[in-house]
Design a protein around this motif. Sequence first.
Motif, short mmCIF file in Angstrom:
data_model
loop_
_atom_site.label_atom_id
_atom_site.label_comp_id
_atom_site.label_asym_id
_atom_site.label_seq_id
_atom_site.Cartn_x
_atom_site.Cartn_y
_atom_site.Cartn_z
N GLY A 13 41.49 40.16 36.01
CA GLY A 13 41.47 41.29 36.93
C GLY A 13 42.30 41.06 38.17
N ARG A 14 42.30 39.82 38.65
CA ARG A 14 43.09 39.51 39.86
C ARG A 14 44.59 39.70 39.58
N GLN A 15 45.04 39.32 38.40
CA GLN A 15 46.46 39.49 38.07
C GLN A 15 46.80 40.96 37.85
N VAL A 16 45.87 41.72 37.29
CA VAL A 16 46.08 43.17 37.17
C VAL A 16 46.23 43.79 38.56
N LEU A 17 45.37 43.37 39.48
CA LEU A 17 45.45 43.86 40.86
C LEU A 17 46.79 43.51 41.48
N ASN A 18 47.25 42.28 41.29
CA ASN A 18 48.55 41.87 41.84
C ASN A 18 49.67 42.75 41.30
N ASN A 19 49.62 43.04 39.99
CA ASN A 19 50.65 43.89 39.37
C ASN A 19 50.64 45.29 39.97
N ALA A 20 49.46 45.85 40.13
CA ALA A 20 49.34 47.22 40.64
C ALA A 20 49.82 47.31 42.08
N ILE A 21 49.49 46.30 42.88
CA ILE A 21 49.96 46.28 44.28
C ILE A 21 51.47 46.16 44.32
N LYS A 22 52.01 45.25 43.52
CA LYS A 22 53.46 45.03 43.48
C LYS A 22 54.21 46.30 43.12
N ASP A 23 53.63 47.10 42.22
CA ASP A 23 54.29 48.33 41.78
C ASP A 23 54.02 49.52 42.68
N GLY A 24 53.24 49.31 43.73
CA GLY A 24 53.04 50.36 44.73
C GLY A 24 52.02 51.42 44.36
N HIS A 25 51.13 51.12 43.45
CA HIS A 25 50.10 52.10 43.10
C HIS A 25 49.00 52.12 44.16
N GLN A 26 48.30 53.22 44.22
CA GLN A 26 47.16 53.36 45.12
C GLN A 26 45.94 52.80 44.40
N VAL A 27 45.43 51.70 44.88
CA VAL A 27 44.42 50.94 44.13
C VAL A 27 43.11 50.86 44.89
N THR A 28 42.02 51.09 44.15
CA THR A 28 40.68 50.83 44.66
C THR A 28 40.03 49.79 43.75
N VAL A 29 39.31 48.85 44.34
CA VAL A 29 38.56 47.87 43.56
C VAL A 29 37.10 47.97 43.94
N LEU A 30 36.23 47.81 42.95
CA LEU A 30 34.79 47.73 43.19
C LEU A 30 34.39 46.28 42.98
N VAL A 31 33.95 45.63 44.05
CA VAL A 31 33.60 44.20 43.97
C VAL A 31 32.27 43.95 44.67
N ARG A 32 31.57 42.92 44.21
CA ARG A 32 30.29 42.60 44.85
C ARG A 32 30.50 41.92 46.20
N SER A 33 31.61 41.20 46.34
CA SER A 33 31.88 40.52 47.60
C SER A 33 33.37 40.63 47.94
N LYS A 34 33.68 41.33 49.02
CA LYS A 34 35.08 41.49 49.41
C LYS A 34 35.70 40.18 49.89
N ASP A 35 34.86 39.20 50.22
CA ASP A 35 35.37 37.91 50.69
C ASP A 35 36.22 37.22 49.64
N LYS A 36 35.97 37.52 48.37
CA LYS A 36 36.72 36.88 47.29
C LYS A 36 38.16 37.37 47.22
N LEU A 37 38.48 38.43 47.97
CA LEU A 37 39.85 38.94 48.01
C LEU A 37 40.44 38.83 49.41
N SER A 38 39.84 37.99 50.23
CA SER A 38 40.25 37.90 51.64
C SER A 38 41.63 37.29 51.82
N ASP A 39 42.15 36.63 50.78
CA ASP A 39 43.47 36.03 50.91
C ASP A 39 44.60 37.04 50.72
N LEU A 40 44.26 38.24 50.25
CA LEU A 40 45.28 39.28 50.06
C LEU A 40 45.46 40.06 51.36
N GLU A 41 46.68 40.56 51.55
CA GLU A 41 47.00 41.29 52.78
C GLU A 41 46.17 42.56 52.89
N PRO A 42 45.47 42.76 54.00
CA PRO A 42 44.65 43.96 54.17
C PRO A 42 45.52 45.23 54.15
#
Length: 207
Positions: A13-42
């Motif tokens: 899922g993390r790599q899918v997210l990276n691909n979608a961000i790279k391609d400029g799509h408007q992305v929403t993620v549903l996660v139990r803890s947002k801290d696990k994605l804190s290394d990505l640019e807000p």
Amino acid sequence: MKLLILGATGRVGRQVLNNAIKDGHQVTVLVRSKDKLSDLEPGLFEIVEGNVLNASDVEAAMKGAEAVISALSTDGADVLSQGLPLVIGTMKKAGISRIVTVGTAGILQSRVSPDLLRYQSSESRRSLTRASQEHHQAYSLLEASGLDWTIVCPTYLPEGTRVGSYRIEADYLPENATEISVYDTADFAYEQLFSQKHLHTRVGIAY
């Protein structure tokens, strides 16, 4: 495209997210803890902190989405069998038809016993079947959903590297399959969001 990604903190899922961000799509993620994605640019994607087992969280995350991709794991429990009905119901209510999920090679048809799935047959080398049973329930739910679904079914899934070439086969695991990397699995699953080629199909993927 406006995409909802489930399981975005997992390996695929993390790599899918990276691909979608790279391609400029408007992305929403549903996660139990947002801290696990804190290394990505807000600001590159929207985070809904919640649980796929909670209908209101699923509805909030899916608002405005055009397609859904799920890389949810079984999590050693019944996340798939309990969460997917909420996802399917919310998609229908919102008029969303396209969903791509990441499953397991265990739910592909067996070559040695074609009336069975791989995890039910001698073709599988796994002694524990709980995860495959969960994915089987998810497959059955999608098959009966009326949605435009595709299930990507990787074999042994090490981290590996992005090779960029691999074999796929509808409903079966390619012969003599040994492994497929997280990156190539994620790339193929992501590409299916924009393709009609493998609708209503389990797709085995391996090198």
